[in-house]
Design a protein around this motif. Structure first.
Motif, PDB file in Angstrom:
ATOM      1  N   VAL A 112       0.838  -1.199   0.000  1.00 16.98           N
ATOM      2  CA  VAL A 112       0.000   0.000   0.000  1.00 16.98           C
ATOM      3  C   VAL A 112       0.877   1.255   0.000  1.00 16.98           C
ATOM      4  O   VAL A 112       0.541   2.265  -0.636  1.00 16.98           O
ATOM      5  CB  VAL A 112      -0.965   0.003   1.211  1.00 16.98           C
ATOM      6  CG1 VAL A 112      -0.224   0.073   2.534  1.00 16.98           C
ATOM      7  CG2 VAL A 112      -1.961   1.148   1.103  1.00 16.98           C
ATOM      8  N   ILE A 172       2.270   1.715  -3.565  1.00 14.42           N
ATOM      9  CA  ILE A 172       1.217   2.310  -4.394  1.00 14.42           C
ATOM     10  C   ILE A 172       1.091   3.798  -4.102  1.00 14.42           C
ATOM     11  O   ILE A 172       0.977   4.630  -5.008  1.00 14.42           O
ATOM     12  CB  ILE A 172      -0.118   1.584  -4.149  1.00 14.42           C
ATOM     13  CG1 ILE A 172      -0.031   0.144  -4.650  1.00 14.42           C
ATOM     14  CG2 ILE A 172      -1.269   2.324  -4.838  1.00 14.42           C
ATOM     15  CD1 ILE A 172      -1.213  -0.719  -4.230  1.00 14.42           C
ATOM     16  N   GLY A 173       1.136   4.147  -2.816  1.00 13.25           N
ATOM     17  CA  GLY A 173       1.019   5.547  -2.431  1.00 13.25           C
ATOM     18  C   GLY A 173       2.147   6.395  -2.966  1.00 13.25           C
ATOM     19  O   GLY A 173       1.925   7.497  -3.473  1.00 13.25           O
ATOM     20  N   ALA A 206      -2.198   6.550   1.507  1.00 16.69           N
ATOM     21  CA  ALA A 206      -1.668   5.186   1.390  1.00 16.69           C
ATOM     22  C   ALA A 206      -0.297   5.076   2.049  1.00 16.69           C
ATOM     23  O   ALA A 206       0.013   4.061   2.705  1.00 16.69           O
ATOM     24  CB  ALA A 206      -1.594   4.788  -0.084  1.00 16.69           C
ATOM     25  N   ILE A 223      -0.911   4.984   5.783  1.00 15.44           N
ATOM     26  CA  ILE A 223      -1.433   3.679   6.187  1.00 15.44           C
ATOM     27  C   ILE A 223      -0.318   2.638   6.238  1.00 15.44           C
ATOM     28  O   ILE A 223      -0.255   1.803   7.143  1.00 15.44           O
ATOM     29  CB  ILE A 223      -2.546   3.228   5.219  1.00 15.44           C
ATOM     30  CG1 ILE A 223      -3.796   4.093   5.420  1.00 15.44           C
ATOM     31  CG2 ILE A 223      -2.877   1.747   5.406  1.00 15.44           C
ATOM     32  CD1 ILE A 223      -4.857   3.882   4.360  1.00 15.44           C
ATOM     33  N   GLY A 224       0.597   2.714   5.271  1.00 14.22           N
ATOM     34  CA  GLY A 224       1.629   1.693   5.178  1.00 14.22           C
ATOM     35  C   GLY A 224       2.783   1.874   6.137  1.00 14.22           C
ATOM     36  O   GLY A 224       3.227   0.898   6.764  1.00 14.22           O
ATOM     37  N   PRO A 246       1.744  -1.461   9.778  1.00 16.65           N
ATOM     38  CA  PRO A 246       0.753  -0.853   8.893  1.00 16.65           C
ATOM     39  C   PRO A 246      -0.617  -0.786   9.544  1.00 16.65           C
ATOM     40  O   PRO A 246      -0.966  -1.617  10.388  1.00 16.65           O
ATOM     41  CB  PRO A 246       0.746  -1.797   7.676  1.00 16.65           C
ATOM     42  CG  PRO A 246       2.044  -2.520   7.744  1.00 16.65           C
ATOM     43  CD  PRO A 246       2.369  -2.659   9.198  1.00 16.65           C
ATOM     44  N   HIS A 256      -3.278  -4.468   6.307  1.00 22.70           N
ATOM     45  CA  HIS A 256      -2.514  -5.125   5.247  1.00 22.70           C
ATOM     46  C   HIS A 256      -3.401  -5.366   4.044  1.00 22.70           C
ATOM     47  O   HIS A 256      -4.571  -5.724   4.181  1.00 22.70           O
ATOM     48  CB  HIS A 256      -1.946  -6.465   5.750  1.00 22.70           C
ATOM     49  CG  HIS A 256      -0.909  -6.323   6.818  1.00 22.70           C
ATOM     50  ND1 HIS A 256       0.427  -6.149   6.540  1.00 22.70           N
ATOM     51  CD2 HIS A 256      -1.026  -6.316   8.175  1.00 22.70           C
ATOM     52  CE1 HIS A 256       1.100  -6.062   7.662  1.00 22.70           C
ATOM     53  NE2 HIS A 256       0.253  -6.153   8.677  1.00 22.70           N
ATOM     54  N   LEU A 257      -2.826  -5.141   2.842  1.00 21.76           N
ATOM     55  CA  LEU A 257      -3.555  -5.480   1.617  1.00 21.76           C
ATOM     56  C   LEU A 257      -3.582  -6.982   1.430  1.00 21.76           C
ATOM     57  O   LEU A 257      -2.640  -7.680   1.778  1.00 21.76           O
ATOM     58  CB  LEU A 257      -2.882  -4.819   0.406  1.00 21.76           C
ATOM     59  CG  LEU A 257      -3.059  -3.308   0.265  1.00 21.76           C
ATOM     60  CD1 LEU A 257      -2.308  -2.805  -0.944  1.00 21.76           C
ATOM     61  CD2 LEU A 257      -4.527  -2.947   0.135  1.00 21.76           C
TER      62      LEU A 257
END
Length: 228
Positions: free
Chosen positions: A168, A171-172, A214, A217-218, A224, A227-228
Motif C-alpha cells: 500500500v 502504491i502511495g 496510502a 497507512i503503510g 501498517p 494489510h492489503l
C-alpha cells in the motif's frame, strides 16, 4: 484517565482525523481543485494533510511521516495561491516532504531494498532522464529547481520499491509521483484554455491525496494500519 483509556482515545482520534482528512480531500477534488485562488480554497486544501499529520502524531506514529505531511500541507497552501513566488514555496515544501519520505523509506529498506527490483528501478531512472526532453526545456528560469525536484521524487520512488512488505505504501509513493507528473504537464506543457485542465486537476488531486493516505497507512506507524 488510565493508560488503556488514553490509548483507546488516541486511536479513536487517529481514525477520526484520517476520515476527516479524507472527506476534506474529496470535497476539494469535487469542488475546489479546478477553481481560482480564494481563502476558502486554501483552507479546504490545507485540511487533509494537516489532519493526517495530527493523526500520525497523536497516535505515536513516525516523526518523519508527520514532518513530511506538515511540509506537504505548507506546499498545498502555497500552491493554492497564484504567482511564481507561491509556486517556488510550494516546490521547496514538497521537495522537503519527499526528502522526509526518502529518509523514512531508506530506514526501512536500506540499499538492498532499493535494488530488490532492478527492472522497476530502471524504469524510474528512465522516467527521470526523460524529463530532460519533455519537461526541462519548457521550464524557463526554473530549470535548476525543477531538475532537483525531479531527482528527489525519483529517489523517493526508488526507495519505495523496497517496501514490498507494505505494498500500500509503494502504491502511495507512485501515486504521489504520478500526481507530480500531471502537475508538471499542467504547468509547463498544457495551455490554460485546454479542456483537459479540469479533469487533470481532479485526477492530480485524487492521486496526490490518496497517495499520501496510502503512505500513511503503510509506514506511518511501526505496523501498517492494515494489510492489503
Amino acid at each position: 484517565m488510565g493508560v488503556v483509556e488514553e490509548i483507546m482515545l488516541r486511536q479513536s482520534v487517529r481514525f477520526g482525523l484520517l476520515l476527516a482528512g479524507g472527506g476534506a480531500a474529496l470535497i476539494y477534488a469535487l469542488w475546489f481543485c479546478y477553481r481560482g485562488a480564494s481563502g476558502l480554497k486554501t483552507l479546504v486544501k490545507a485540511i487533509p494533510m494537516l489532519a493526517f499529520a495530527v493523526a500520525v502524531w497523536v497516535s505515536f506514529g513516525h516523526p518523519l511521516i508527520t514532518l513530511a505531511l506538515l511540509a506537504s500541507a505548507l506546499g498545498d497552501i502555497a500552491l493554492s495561491r497564484s504567482g511564481e513566488r507561491a509556486f517556488l514555496v510550494g516546490l521547496i515544501s514538497f521537495a522537503v516532504a519527499h526528502l522526509f519520505y526518502i529518509l523514512r523509506f531508506w530506514g526501512l529498506v536500506g540499499l538492498e531494498g532499493v535494488i530488490a527490483l532492478p527492472w522497476a528501478a530502471g524504469l524510474v531512472i528512465i522516467f527521470a532522464l526523460s524529463t530532460e526532453r519533455w519537461l526541462i526545456p519548457h521550464t524557463g528560469d526554473l530549470k535548476v529547481p525543477v531538475r532537483i525536484y525531479v531527482g528527489l521524487i525519483s529517489l523517493m520512488g526508488l526507495t519505495a520499491l523496497g517496501l514490498t512488505a507494505v505494498p500500500v505504501a509503494v502504491i502511495g509513493a507512485f501515486a504521489f509521483m504520478a500526481s507530480d507528473t500531471i502537475l508538471a504537464i499542467q504547468l509547463f506543457r498544457m495551455t490554460e484554455a485546454s479542456r483537459l485542465q479540469i479533469p487533470a486537476s481532479i485526477l492530480l488531486w485524487l492521486l496526490y491525496a490518496g497517495g499520501q493516505l496510502a503512505i500513511v497507512i503503510g509506514v506511518g506507524w511501526t505496523e501498517p494500519l492494515f494489510h492489503l
